[in-house]
Structures are given as structure tokens and as C-alpha cells.
Design a protein around this motif. Structure first.
Motif, mmCIF file in Angstrom:
data_model
loop_
_atom_site.group_PDB
_atom_site.id
_atom_site.type_symbol
_atom_site.label_atom_id
_atom_site.label_comp_id
_atom_site.label_asym_id
_atom_site.label_seq_id
_atom_site.Cartn_x
_atom_site.Cartn_y
_atom_site.Cartn_z
ATOM 1 N N ARG A 6 0.837 -1.198 0.000
ATOM 2 C CA ARG A 6 0.000 0.000 0.000
ATOM 3 C C ARG A 6 0.873 1.248 0.000
ATOM 4 O O ARG A 6 1.860 1.338 0.735
ATOM 5 N N ILE A 7 0.484 2.248 -0.789
ATOM 6 C CA ILE A 7 1.167 3.546 -0.799
ATOM 7 C C ILE A 7 0.598 4.343 0.369
ATOM 8 O O ILE A 7 -0.610 4.594 0.435
ATOM 9 N N GLU A 8 1.441 4.732 1.279
ATOM 10 C CA GLU A 8 0.982 5.372 2.511
ATOM 11 C C GLU A 8 0.556 6.826 2.326
ATOM 12 O O GLU A 8 -0.364 7.289 2.980
ATOM 13 N N SER A 9 1.202 7.563 1.452
ATOM 14 C CA SER A 9 0.878 8.968 1.248
ATOM 15 C C SER A 9 -0.437 9.101 0.466
ATOM 16 O O SER A 9 -0.583 8.535 -0.624
ATOM 17 N N THR A 16 -1.216 7.973 -8.236
ATOM 18 C CA THR A 16 -0.988 6.657 -8.817
ATOM 19 C C THR A 16 -2.295 6.062 -9.332
ATOM 20 O O THR A 16 -2.346 5.505 -10.428
ATOM 21 N N PHE A 17 -3.350 6.218 -8.566
ATOM 22 C CA PHE A 17 -4.660 5.720 -8.997
ATOM 23 C C PHE A 17 -5.085 6.400 -10.300
ATOM 24 O O PHE A 17 -5.516 5.735 -11.246
ATOM 25 N N SER A 18 -4.966 7.726 -10.365
ATOM 26 C CA SER A 18 -5.362 8.468 -11.567
ATOM 27 C C SER A 18 -4.573 8.039 -12.794
ATOM 28 O O SER A 18 -5.116 7.927 -13.886
ATOM 29 N N LYS A 19 -3.275 7.785 -12.617
ATOM 30 C CA LYS A 19 -2.424 7.415 -13.752
ATOM 31 C C LYS A 19 -2.681 5.989 -14.229
ATOM 32 O O LYS A 19 -2.587 5.684 -15.414
ATOM 33 N N ARG A 20 -2.983 5.068 -13.320
ATOM 34 C CA ARG A 20 -3.014 3.648 -13.667
ATOM 35 C C ARG A 20 -4.407 3.072 -13.871
ATOM 36 O O ARG A 20 -4.520 1.939 -14.337
ATOM 37 N N ARG A 21 -5.458 3.810 -13.543
ATOM 38 C CA ARG A 21 -6.794 3.211 -13.570
ATOM 39 C C ARG A 21 -7.202 2.712 -14.949
ATOM 40 O O ARG A 21 -7.724 1.623 -15.089
ATOM 41 N N MET A 38 -16.039 -2.445 -15.173
ATOM 42 C CA MET A 38 -15.681 -2.298 -13.753
ATOM 43 C C MET A 38 -16.206 -1.001 -13.186
ATOM 44 O O MET A 38 -16.309 0.002 -13.886
ATOM 45 N N VAL A 39 -16.490 -1.058 -11.909
ATOM 46 C CA VAL A 39 -16.743 0.151 -11.126
ATOM 47 C C VAL A 39 -15.678 0.154 -10.048
ATOM 48 O O VAL A 39 -15.556 -0.795 -9.269
ATOM 49 N N ILE A 40 -14.881 1.210 -10.043
ATOM 50 C CA ILE A 40 -13.799 1.325 -9.067
ATOM 51 C C ILE A 40 -14.043 2.591 -8.261
ATOM 52 O O ILE A 40 -14.342 3.652 -8.813
ATOM 53 N N PHE A 41 -13.867 2.469 -6.968
ATOM 54 C CA PHE A 41 -13.990 3.634 -6.102
ATOM 55 C C PHE A 41 -12.593 4.111 -5.744
ATOM 56 O O PHE A 41 -11.778 3.348 -5.227
ATOM 57 N N SER A 42 -12.336 5.381 -6.033
ATOM 58 C CA SER A 42 -11.014 5.949 -5.755
ATOM 59 C C SER A 42 -10.790 6.028 -4.253
ATOM 60 O O SER A 42 -11.734 5.886 -3.471
ATOM 61 N N PRO A 43 -9.549 6.285 -3.824
ATOM 62 C CA PRO A 43 -9.289 6.423 -2.384
ATOM 63 C C PRO A 43 -10.135 7.520 -1.734
ATOM 64 O O PRO A 43 -10.429 7.462 -0.551
ATOM 65 N N SER A 44 -10.560 8.501 -2.528
ATOM 66 C CA SER A 44 -11.389 9.570 -1.964
ATOM 67 C C SER A 44 -12.874 9.202 -1.969
ATOM 68 O O SER A 44 -13.698 9.975 -1.507
ATOM 69 N N GLY A 45 -13.212 8.016 -2.535
ATOM 70 C CA GLY A 45 -14.591 7.552 -2.519
ATOM 71 C C GLY A 45 -15.376 7.862 -3.777
ATOM 72 O O GLY A 45 -16.557 7.551 -3.861
ATOM 73 N N LYS A 46 -14.757 8.456 -4.778
ATOM 74 C CA LYS A 46 -15.441 8.794 -6.022
ATOM 75 C C LYS A 46 -15.497 7.556 -6.918
ATOM 76 O O LYS A 46 -14.483 6.916 -7.151
ATOM 77 N N PRO A 47 -16.698 7.224 -7.479
ATOM 78 C CA PRO A 47 -16.797 6.045 -8.340
ATOM 79 C C PRO A 47 -16.314 6.341 -9.765
ATOM 80 O O PRO A 47 -16.525 7.422 -10.296
ATOM 81 N N HIS A 48 -15.663 5.361 -10.379
ATOM 82 C CA HIS A 48 -15.205 5.437 -11.766
ATOM 83 C C HIS A 48 -15.638 4.162 -12.452
ATOM 84 O O HIS A 48 -15.448 3.067 -11.910
ATOM 85 N N THR A 49 -16.219 4.278 -13.655
ATOM 86 C CA THR A 49 -16.610 3.100 -14.418
ATOM 87 C C THR A 49 -15.702 2.962 -15.631
ATOM 88 O O THR A 49 -15.309 3.966 -16.228
#
Length: 154
Positions: A6-9, A16-21, A38-49
Motif C-alpha cells: 500500500r502507498i501510505e501517502s 498513482t490511482f489516476s495514472k493507472r486506472r 468495472m466500477v472502481i472507487f477511488s481512495p477519496s470515494g469517487k466512483p469510476h466506471t
């Protein structure tokens, strides 16, 4: 193989999530030949399909033209509960509005009665002031009145 951790920062993790999703989906789709939705929820809780082809096409292929969702009883219970609470609150608001209106009518009646009483009292004072009896009250009812021909009875 590269170890994963896990990336701690929070900032680095979001970047990293934005670049690799999207790259992750394309890689799996290309390497495996899979249809992906897929539906992925970002670390901030925003859903992405994401999908490697049309989402509608994938949904229609696997679920039919009108996929039927399984009933969500918890959500239905929540909606029913919310509607009941709204009806209760609406009833309470209506009740308090009626009470306020009643109190305003009582207040208006009291004001009108007070004005009438003031007018009546002023008229009564004027009436008493015009009577000869008022002159008698000015001297006092307990004053010794001397009869016209003699001294006081004391």
C-alpha cells in the motif's frame, strides 16, 4: 515478481490511482482477451466506471435488454422508513402551523378587547367627571359635614 504494498501517502496514492486506472483495464483486456466492465472507487470515494467496449453492449450481452436487479430490501426499508418519517414531520408541521394560527387569533382578540376596555374606561371617567357626584367625592365621603345652622355633632 515485484512485491506490492500500500502507498501510505494520500497524495501519491491518488496520483498513482489516476495514472493507472485506465491502463490496468486495457492491459487485462489485451493480454487476456476479456470483456471488462468495472466500477472502481477511488481512495477519496469517487466512483469510476471502465469498460474495454460499450458498457451497454456488455450489459445487454450478459444481462439482457432490461437487466433486472435483485431487490435491495435494506434500501426499500430505508425508503419506507424515510417516507413515514416525512409524513410524521409533515403532520407535525401542519399541527404547529394550526396552533400558531390559533394563538395569533387569540392574540388579536385580546388586543381588540384591550382597546375596547380602554375606550370604555375613558368614557366612564368622562361620565363620572361630568356628574355632580364627582364633586362630592373630591371632598371625601368621611369629612364632617356641618349642618347649615349649627356646630358639628361631635
Amino acid at each position: 515478481m515485484i512485491p506490492l504494498s500500500r502507498i501510505e501517502s494520500d497524495t501519491y496514492r491518488n496520483v498513482t490511482f489516476s495514472k493507472r486506472r485506465s491502463g490496468l483495464i486495457n492491459e487485462i483486456s489485451t493480454v487476456c482477451g476479456a470483456e471488462i466492465l468495472m466500477v472502481i472507487f477511488s481512495p477519496s470515494g469517487k466512483p469510476h466506471t471502465f469498460s474495454n467496449s460499450s458498457m451497454d453492449a456488455i450489459l445487454t450481452k450478459y444481462f439482457g435488454a432490461n437487466p433486472t436487479a435483485q431487490p435491495n430490501y435494506a434500501e426499500q426499508n430505508f425508503r419506507v422508513h424515510r417516507e413515514v418519517v416525512m409524513q410524521i414531520l409533515s403532520s407535525q408541521i401542519t399541527y404547529f402551523e394550526m396552533k400558531i394560527e390559533e394563538e395569533m387569533k387569540v392574540n388579536q382578540t385580546l388586543r381588540e378587547t384591550e382597546k375596547l376596555m380602554q375606550v370604555h374606561a375613558q368614557a366612564r371617567i368622562a361620565q363620572i367627571g361630568s356628574c355632580s357626584f364627582f364633586g362630592y367625592l373630591q371632598f371625601g365621603a368621611n369629612d364632617d359635614v356641618v349642618p347649615s345652622g349649627g356646630a358639628s355633632a361631635l
